[in-house]
Write a protein that holds these residues in place. Structure first.
Motif, PDB file in Angstrom:
ATOM      1  N   ILE A 199       0.630  -1.112   0.198  1.00 41.32           N
ATOM      2  CA  ILE A 199       0.124   0.042  -0.049  1.00 41.32           C
ATOM      3  C   ILE A 199       1.019   1.215  -0.030  1.00 41.32           C
ATOM      4  O   ILE A 199       1.731   1.420   1.010  1.00 41.32           O
ATOM      5  CB  ILE A 199      -0.890   0.110   1.573  1.00 41.32           C
ATOM      6  N   PHE A 200       0.743   2.123  -1.095  1.00 45.45           N
ATOM      7  CA  PHE A 200       1.264   3.501  -0.951  1.00 45.45           C
ATOM      8  C   PHE A 200       0.330   4.297  -0.553  1.00 45.45           C
ATOM      9  O   PHE A 200      -0.353   4.747  -1.171  1.00 45.45           O
ATOM     10  CB  PHE A 200       1.877   3.639  -2.457  1.00 45.45           C
ATOM     11  N   ASP A 201       0.392   4.841   0.601  1.00 43.93           N
ATOM     12  CA  ASP A 201      -0.387   5.678   1.286  1.00 43.93           C
ATOM     13  C   ASP A 201      -0.056   7.330   0.978  1.00 43.93           C
ATOM     14  O   ASP A 201       0.953   7.564   0.910  1.00 43.93           O
ATOM     15  CB  ASP A 201      -0.746   5.514   2.757  1.00 43.93           C
ATOM     16  N   GLU A 202      -1.088   7.880   0.723  1.00 43.91           N
ATOM     17  CA  GLU A 202      -0.839   9.507   0.335  1.00 43.91           C
ATOM     18  C   GLU A 202       0.219   9.578  -0.883  1.00 43.91           C
ATOM     19  O   GLU A 202       1.131  10.313  -0.519  1.00 43.91           O
ATOM     20  CB  GLU A 202      -0.653  10.286   1.724  1.00 43.91           C
ATOM     21  N   VAL A 203      -0.046   8.845  -1.775  1.00 43.35           N
ATOM     22  CA  VAL A 203       0.730   8.662  -2.972  1.00 43.35           C
ATOM     23  C   VAL A 203       0.963  10.153  -3.589  1.00 43.35           C
ATOM     24  O   VAL A 203       1.964  10.373  -4.173  1.00 43.35           O
ATOM     25  CB  VAL A 203       0.333   7.646  -3.751  1.00 43.35           C
ATOM     26  N   GLN A 204       0.087  11.290  -3.179  1.00 45.53           N
ATOM     27  CA  GLN A 204       0.210  12.303  -4.059  1.00 45.53           C
ATOM     28  C   GLN A 204       1.323  13.155  -3.511  1.00 45.53           C
ATOM     29  O   GLN A 204       1.861  13.985  -4.192  1.00 45.53           O
ATOM     30  CB  GLN A 204      -1.082  13.256  -4.049  1.00 45.53           C
ATOM     31  N   GLU A 205       1.841  12.807  -2.354  1.00 42.21           N
ATOM     32  CA  GLU A 205       2.928  13.338  -1.886  1.00 42.21           C
ATOM     33  C   GLU A 205       4.504  12.953  -2.694  1.00 42.21           C
ATOM     34  O   GLU A 205       5.452  13.752  -2.617  1.00 42.21           O
ATOM     35  CB  GLU A 205       3.249  13.097  -0.450  1.00 42.21           C
ATOM     36  N   VAL A 206       4.363  11.725  -3.531  1.00 39.36           N
ATOM     37  CA  VAL A 206       5.357  11.466  -3.998  1.00 39.36           C
ATOM     38  C   VAL A 206       4.885  10.719  -5.367  1.00 39.36           C
ATOM     39  O   VAL A 206       4.802   9.699  -5.877  1.00 39.36           O
ATOM     40  CB  VAL A 206       6.381  10.184  -3.161  1.00 39.36           C
ATOM     41  N   PRO A 207       4.990  11.817  -6.319  1.00 40.76           N
ATOM     42  CA  PRO A 207       4.323  11.523  -7.663  1.00 40.76           C
ATOM     43  C   PRO A 207       5.071  10.497  -8.458  1.00 40.76           C
ATOM     44  O   PRO A 207       4.336   9.373  -8.955  1.00 40.76           O
ATOM     45  CB  PRO A 207       4.495  12.726  -8.436  1.00 40.76           C
ATOM     46  N   ARG A 208       6.354  10.308  -8.049  1.00 42.98           N
ATOM     47  CA  ARG A 208       6.847   9.028  -8.964  1.00 42.98           C
ATOM     48  C   ARG A 208       6.713   7.769  -8.260  1.00 42.98           C
ATOM     49  O   ARG A 208       6.450   6.751  -8.809  1.00 42.98           O
ATOM     50  CB  ARG A 208       8.528   8.972  -8.921  1.00 42.98           C
ATOM     51  N   ALA A 209       5.910   7.723  -7.152  1.00 41.41           N
ATOM     52  CA  ALA A 209       5.448   6.463  -6.465  1.00 41.41           C
ATOM     53  C   ALA A 209       4.254   5.827  -7.450  1.00 41.41           C
ATOM     54  O   ALA A 209       3.961   4.875  -7.768  1.00 41.41           O
ATOM     55  CB  ALA A 209       5.114   6.637  -5.037  1.00 41.41           C
ATOM     56  N   MET A 210       3.220   6.974  -7.749  1.00 37.47           N
ATOM     57  CA  MET A 210       2.210   6.718  -8.543  1.00 37.47           C
ATOM     58  C   MET A 210       2.574   6.142 -10.007  1.00 37.47           C
ATOM     59  O   MET A 210       2.134   5.360 -10.506  1.00 37.47           O
ATOM     60  CB  MET A 210       1.444   8.157  -8.834  1.00 37.47           C
ATOM     61  N   THR A 211       3.793   6.844 -10.462  1.00 41.85           N
ATOM     62  CA  THR A 211       4.452   6.408 -11.774  1.00 41.85           C
ATOM     63  C   THR A 211       4.576   4.973 -11.636  1.00 41.85           C
ATOM     64  O   THR A 211       4.566   4.243 -12.468  1.00 41.85           O
ATOM     65  CB  THR A 211       5.565   7.338 -12.378  1.00 41.85           C
ATOM     66  N   SER A 212       5.139   4.608 -10.583  1.00 36.44           N
ATOM     67  CA  SER A 212       5.799   3.190 -10.311  1.00 36.44           C
ATOM     68  C   SER A 212       4.685   2.279 -10.463  1.00 36.44           C
ATOM     69  O   SER A 212       5.046   0.876 -10.649  1.00 36.44           O
ATOM     70  CB  SER A 212       6.461   3.091  -9.036  1.00 36.44           C
ATOM     71  N   LEU A 213       3.485   2.707 -10.281  1.00 32.90           N
ATOM     72  CA  LEU A 213       2.425   1.497 -10.591  1.00 32.90           C
ATOM     73  C   LEU A 213       2.363   0.948 -11.954  1.00 32.90           C
ATOM     74  O   LEU A 213       2.151  -0.072 -11.971  1.00 32.90           O
ATOM     75  CB  LEU A 213       1.085   2.382 -10.216  1.00 32.90           C
ATOM     76  N   LYS A 214       2.706   1.639 -12.944  1.00 34.71           N
ATOM     77  CA  LYS A 214       2.789   1.260 -14.361  1.00 34.71           C
ATOM     78  C   LYS A 214       3.834   0.176 -14.407  1.00 34.71           C
ATOM     79  O   LYS A 214       3.755  -0.867 -15.068  1.00 34.71           O
ATOM     80  CB  LYS A 214       3.187   2.436 -15.377  1.00 34.71           C
ATOM     81  N   MET A 215       4.951   0.294 -13.719  1.00 35.51           N
ATOM     82  CA  MET A 215       5.863  -0.731 -13.616  1.00 35.51           C
ATOM     83  C   MET A 215       5.585  -1.874 -12.993  1.00 35.51           C
ATOM     84  O   MET A 215       5.533  -3.102 -13.581  1.00 35.51           O
ATOM     85  CB  MET A 215       7.153  -0.321 -13.099  1.00 35.51           C
ATOM     86  N   PHE A 216       4.721  -1.584 -11.571  1.00 33.09           N
ATOM     87  CA  PHE A 216       4.404  -2.726 -11.336  1.00 33.09           C
ATOM     88  C   PHE A 216       3.374  -3.668 -12.309  1.00 33.09           C
ATOM     89  O   PHE A 216       3.206  -4.953 -12.487  1.00 33.09           O
ATOM     90  CB  PHE A 216       3.654  -2.599  -9.968  1.00 33.09           C
TER      91      PHE A 216
END
Length: 103
Positions: free
Chosen positions: A34-51
């Motif tokens: 779980i990536f919580d409060e993902v808007q604080e680290v936009p590249r964490a959101m980008t990593s979802l594509k990699m997953f």
């Protein structure tokens, strides 16, 4: 955690780093990431594509209380790789029931 996502977003690098940070062995069979409060680290959101593309066997959830209004300029939403679901306040156990992960 922000620094973790500043480098290469490959799942092969992220999973061991997340395991070290969380102190938990992350395996696709029994770990829900779980990536919580993902808007604080936009590249964490980008990593979802990699997953999604390189390691679909991992269950990954990104949450953000201000996700719809706080995305940073220059970062795009991984269209076609992420399913959006608007949730209303509930406990984690209620969430698991709603997702049929707990019976």
């Amino acid at each position: 955690m922000r620094m973790l996502f500043d480098a290469d977003l490959s799942v092969e690098r992220l999973i061991p780093a997340l395991s070290i940070e969380s102190g938990t062995r992350i395996t696709p069979e029994d770990t829900f990431v779980i990536f919580d409060e993902v808007q604080e680290v936009p590249r964490a959101m980008t990593s979802l594509k990699m997953f999604n593309e390189a390691a679909p066997e991992y269950d990954v959830l990104a949450t953000g209380s201000a996700l719809g209004i706080a995305m940073h300029p220059g970062f795009s939403f991984p269209v076609g790789k992420v399913s959006r679901l608007k949730l209303y306040p509930m406990s984690f156990v209620e969430f698991l029931y709603a997702c049929k992960l707990l019976r």
